[in-house]
Design a protein around this motif. Structure first.
Motif, mmCIF file in Angstrom:
data_model
loop_
_atom_site.group_PDB
_atom_site.id
_atom_site.type_symbol
_atom_site.label_atom_id
_atom_site.label_comp_id
_atom_site.label_asym_id
_atom_site.label_seq_id
_atom_site.Cartn_x
_atom_site.Cartn_y
_atom_site.Cartn_z
ATOM 1 N N GLY A 92 0.793 -1.216 0.000
ATOM 2 C CA GLY A 92 0.000 0.000 0.000
ATOM 3 C C GLY A 92 0.827 1.268 0.000
ATOM 4 N N ILE A 93 1.983 1.234 -0.647
ATOM 5 C CA ILE A 93 2.875 2.398 -0.695
ATOM 6 C C ILE A 93 2.544 3.217 -1.934
ATOM 7 C CG2 ILE A 93 5.277 3.138 -0.904
ATOM 8 C CD1 ILE A 93 5.991 0.543 0.684
ATOM 9 N N GLY A 94 2.147 4.463 -1.706
ATOM 10 C CA GLY A 94 1.659 5.292 -2.791
ATOM 11 C C GLY A 94 2.707 6.107 -3.509
ATOM 12 N N GLY A 95 3.917 6.197 -2.938
ATOM 13 C CA GLY A 95 4.947 6.993 -3.582
ATOM 14 C C GLY A 95 6.315 6.679 -3.016
ATOM 15 N N THR A 96 7.351 7.002 -3.793
ATOM 16 C CA THR A 96 8.727 6.755 -3.359
ATOM 17 C C THR A 96 9.591 7.977 -3.651
ATOM 18 O OG1 THR A 96 9.689 5.912 -5.438
ATOM 19 C CG2 THR A 96 8.422 4.346 -4.092
ATOM 20 N N ILE A 97 10.720 8.035 -2.950
ATOM 21 C CA ILE A 97 11.785 8.987 -3.248
ATOM 22 C C ILE A 97 12.921 8.189 -3.883
ATOM 23 C CG2 ILE A 97 13.360 10.723 -2.360
ATOM 24 C CD1 ILE A 97 10.375 11.411 -2.017
ATOM 25 N N ALA A 98 13.217 8.473 -5.144
ATOM 26 C CA ALA A 98 14.315 7.811 -5.845
ATOM 27 C C ALA A 98 15.602 8.587 -5.582
ATOM 28 C CB ALA A 98 14.034 7.731 -7.340
ATOM 29 N N VAL A 99 16.610 7.897 -5.067
ATOM 30 C CA VAL A 99 17.845 8.537 -4.625
ATOM 31 C C VAL A 99 18.990 8.132 -5.540
ATOM 32 C CG1 VAL A 99 19.445 8.819 -2.687
ATOM 33 C CG2 VAL A 99 16.989 8.546 -2.259
ATOM 34 N N GLN A 100 19.866 9.091 -5.815
ATOM 35 C CA GLN A 100 20.990 8.848 -6.712
ATOM 36 C C GLN A 100 21.880 7.708 -6.215
ATOM 37 O OE1 GLN A 100 24.003 9.529 -4.112
ATOM 38 N NE2 GLN A 100 24.664 9.713 -6.240
ATOM 39 N N ALA A 101 22.513 7.025 -7.168
ATOM 40 C CA ALA A 101 23.471 5.976 -6.839
ATOM 41 C C ALA A 101 24.739 6.097 -7.668
ATOM 42 C CB ALA A 101 22.840 4.596 -7.059
ATOM 43 N N ALA A 102 24.876 7.188 -8.412
ATOM 44 C CA ALA A 102 26.079 7.454 -9.202
ATOM 45 C C ALA A 102 26.442 8.920 -9.052
ATOM 46 C CB ALA A 102 25.854 7.112 -10.673
ATOM 47 N N ALA A 103 27.733 9.182 -9.014
ATOM 48 C CA ALA A 103 28.219 10.551 -8.811
ATOM 49 C C ALA A 103 28.328 11.281 -10.147
ATOM 50 C CB ALA A 103 29.566 10.520 -8.094
ATOM 51 N N THR A 104 27.177 11.388 -10.836
ATOM 52 C CA THR A 104 27.125 12.113 -12.109
ATOM 53 C C THR A 104 25.804 12.848 -12.222
ATOM 54 O OG1 THR A 104 26.124 10.271 -13.344
ATOM 55 C CG2 THR A 104 28.539 10.347 -13.248
ATOM 56 N N VAL A 105 25.834 13.991 -12.892
ATOM 57 C CA VAL A 105 24.600 14.703 -13.213
ATOM 58 C C VAL A 105 23.777 13.889 -14.206
ATOM 59 C CG1 VAL A 105 23.665 16.796 -14.284
ATOM 60 C CG2 VAL A 105 25.571 16.966 -12.668
ATOM 61 N N ALA A 106 24.441 13.144 -15.054
ATOM 62 C CA ALA A 106 23.728 12.347 -16.060
ATOM 63 C C ALA A 106 22.800 11.341 -15.396
ATOM 64 C CB ALA A 106 24.728 11.633 -16.975
ATOM 65 N N GLU A 107 23.234 10.729 -14.294
ATOM 66 C CA GLU A 107 22.356 9.772 -13.623
ATOM 67 C C GLU A 107 21.164 10.473 -12.993
ATOM 68 O OE1 GLU A 107 21.609 6.597 -10.175
ATOM 69 O OE2 GLU A 107 22.350 8.640 -9.910
ATOM 70 N N THR A 108 21.375 11.683 -12.468
ATOM 71 C CA THR A 108 20.262 12.460 -11.934
ATOM 72 C C THR A 108 19.230 12.728 -13.022
ATOM 73 O OG1 THR A 108 21.675 13.499 -10.271
ATOM 74 C CG2 THR A 108 19.638 14.638 -10.836
ATOM 75 N N GLU A 109 19.693 13.077 -14.215
ATOM 76 C CA GLU A 109 18.777 13.324 -15.326
ATOM 77 C C GLU A 109 18.056 12.034 -15.740
ATOM 78 O OE1 GLU A 109 21.707 15.000 -17.866
ATOM 79 O OE2 GLU A 109 21.253 17.069 -17.284
ATOM 80 N N TYR A 110 18.750 10.912 -15.649
ATOM 81 C CA TYR A 110 18.138 9.605 -15.921
ATOM 82 C C TYR A 110 16.994 9.349 -14.936
ATOM 83 C CZ TYR A 110 17.915 4.459 -15.424
ATOM 84 O OH TYR A 110 17.506 3.156 -15.293
ATOM 85 N N LEU A 111 17.221 9.616 -13.649
ATOM 86 C CA LEU A 111 16.180 9.409 -12.641
ATOM 87 C C LEU A 111 15.007 10.359 -12.844
ATOM 88 C CD1 LEU A 111 18.339 8.895 -9.412
ATOM 89 C CD2 LEU A 111 17.104 7.143 -10.710
ATOM 90 N N LEU A 112 15.292 11.596 -13.219
ATOM 91 C CA LEU A 112 14.206 12.544 -13.477
ATOM 92 C C LEU A 112 13.378 12.105 -14.686
ATOM 93 C CD1 LEU A 112 16.040 15.906 -12.758
ATOM 94 C CD2 LEU A 112 14.192 14.888 -11.405
ATOM 95 N N GLY A 113 14.025 11.495 -15.660
ATOM 96 C CA GLY A 113 13.282 10.942 -16.793
ATOM 97 C C GLY A 113 12.355 9.821 -16.354
ATOM 98 N N LEU A 114 12.848 8.960 -15.450
ATOM 99 C CA LEU A 114 11.987 7.916 -14.903
ATOM 100 C C LEU A 114 10.821 8.531 -14.131
ATOM 101 C CD1 LEU A 114 14.531 5.246 -13.567
ATOM 102 C CD2 LEU A 114 13.159 5.148 -15.658
ATOM 103 N N ALA A 115 11.107 9.595 -13.374
ATOM 104 C CA ALA A 115 10.050 10.249 -12.600
ATOM 105 C C ALA A 115 8.976 10.828 -13.515
ATOM 106 C CB ALA A 115 10.648 11.342 -11.722
ATOM 107 N N ASP A 116 9.389 11.384 -14.646
ATOM 108 C CA ASP A 116 8.420 11.929 -15.597
ATOM 109 C C ASP A 116 7.466 10.849 -16.101
ATOM 110 O OD1 ASP A 116 9.410 14.516 -15.465
ATOM 111 O OD2 ASP A 116 10.762 14.261 -17.173
ATOM 112 N N ALA A 117 7.949 9.615 -16.159
ATOM 113 C CA ALA A 117 7.161 8.528 -16.754
ATOM 114 C C ALA A 117 6.531 7.605 -15.712
ATOM 115 C CB ALA A 117 8.054 7.704 -17.693
ATOM 116 N N THR A 118 6.743 7.864 -14.413
ATOM 117 C CA THR A 118 6.339 6.920 -13.370
ATOM 118 C C THR A 118 5.600 7.651 -12.256
ATOM 119 O OG1 THR A 118 8.370 5.655 -13.856
ATOM 120 C CG2 THR A 118 7.171 5.095 -11.836
ATOM 121 N N ASP A 119 4.333 7.385 -12.106
ATOM 122 C CA ASP A 119 3.527 8.087 -11.100
ATOM 123 C C ASP A 119 4.000 7.830 -9.676
ATOM 124 O OD1 ASP A 119 1.928 9.163 -13.070
ATOM 125 O OD2 ASP A 119 0.341 7.663 -12.859
#
Length: 281
Positions: free
Chosen positions: A44-71
């Motif tokens: 019954g978990i309605g939301g998550t906080i996705a946290v970085q696991a790589a020391a790059t801005v590119a990975e942050t942008e990858y996670l934000l792309g997932l966030a755009d596509a994942t409620d």
């Protein structure tokens, strides 16, 4: 809303997860929203906080792309290079994304225990305050005093201590005192700062053959010191799978807080994270 305040998605083929053992059967494989979705639904978990696991801005942008596509992704904690003042441009750009919540430098992997207090990284903390972004503090018990210094220096910085600051529970189980100095440091952070803490990562630090009784003294201390209104539960999935699956850690955490009133449990499993990360309904 019930919230998992700390989980990861990654794809090792991206090539920037430098800490990841290349032959680890648990860690070294892709993990995406479709892998986690059944467990979120089951609990019954309605939301998550996705946290970085790589020391790059590119990975942050990858996670934000997932966030755009994942409620289910309610926000992303990313990374910028604290050693480069020019990274303010990245930080300002990322801050414009509605799911970008804050940053996490990978302090646990930096050999210099005093790195966070170095003059050349100080620009970043006022920038986070100015942009109303949060700071996930990732470290070990040896970093406790420096995080206390940092929190005192920047009292307006929203800080959350990841994984209860990784107490070495396996050492405690082996007969060494891993509790005393850790507990003192955590108590000072609770008493002298406004920092929050994530009830996460304990199973990973407990080692093989752990039981709930091994985790309880550490969880109890965090709950007493910070109070439920400053404690948020996180799975640390998929890292938790080194010692426990998502279901087992979730149920263990529920057992660790079962003695608390229902409103306090609701804080730990959602309310605290929603306030700290400024999540909208």
């Amino acid at each position: 809303m019930k919230i998992d305040a700390h989980q990861h998605y990654w794809h090792p083929a991206r090539g920037d997860y430098h800490w990841m053992p290349q032959d680890d059967p648990v860690l070294c494989r892709p993990y995406g929203p479709a892998d986690l979705a059944p467990m979120l639904a089951r609990h019954g978990i309605g939301g998550t906080i996705a946290v970085q696991a790589a020391a790059t801005v590119a990975e942050t942008e990858y996670l934000l792309g997932l966030a755009d596509a994942t409620d289910s992704i309610r926000g992303v904690v990313g990374w910028i290079d604290f050693e480069d003042p020019g990274a303010l441009a990245h930080l300002s750009r990322l801050a414009a994304h509605p799911e970008f919540l804050g940053v996490r430098p990978m302090i646990q992997d930096i050999p210099d225990v005093d790195w966070m207090l170095r003059d050349d990284v100080q620009w970043a903390y006022p920038a986070l305050i100015e942009l109303d972004l949060s700071f996930d503090a990732l470290g070990f018990p040896q970093h406790l005093q420096n995080f206390l210094t940092l929190a005192r220096r920047y009292p307006d910085l929203r800080i959350v201590l990841d994984h209860c600051m990784k107490p070495q529970i396996s050492d405690q189980r082996a007969g060494k005192d891993a509790f005393g100095a850790w507990a003192d440091g955590m108590s000072r952070l609770a008493d002298e700062t406004s920092a929050c803490v994530k009830l996460s990562g304990l199973v990973t630090e407990a080692g093989d053959g752990w039981g709930t009784q091994d985790l309880r003294p550490f969880a109890d201390h965090v709950l007493r010191a910070f109070g439920p209104g400053r404690v948020m539960w996180g799975s640390d999935w998929p890292v938790c799978q080194l010692q426990a699956g998502y279901d087992l850690w979730h149920d263990t955490a529920q057992a660790l807080v079962a003695h608390l009133p229902a409103p306090d449990r609701a804080e730990i499993f959602g309310g605290t994270a929603a306030r700290f990360y400024r999540l909208t309904p």
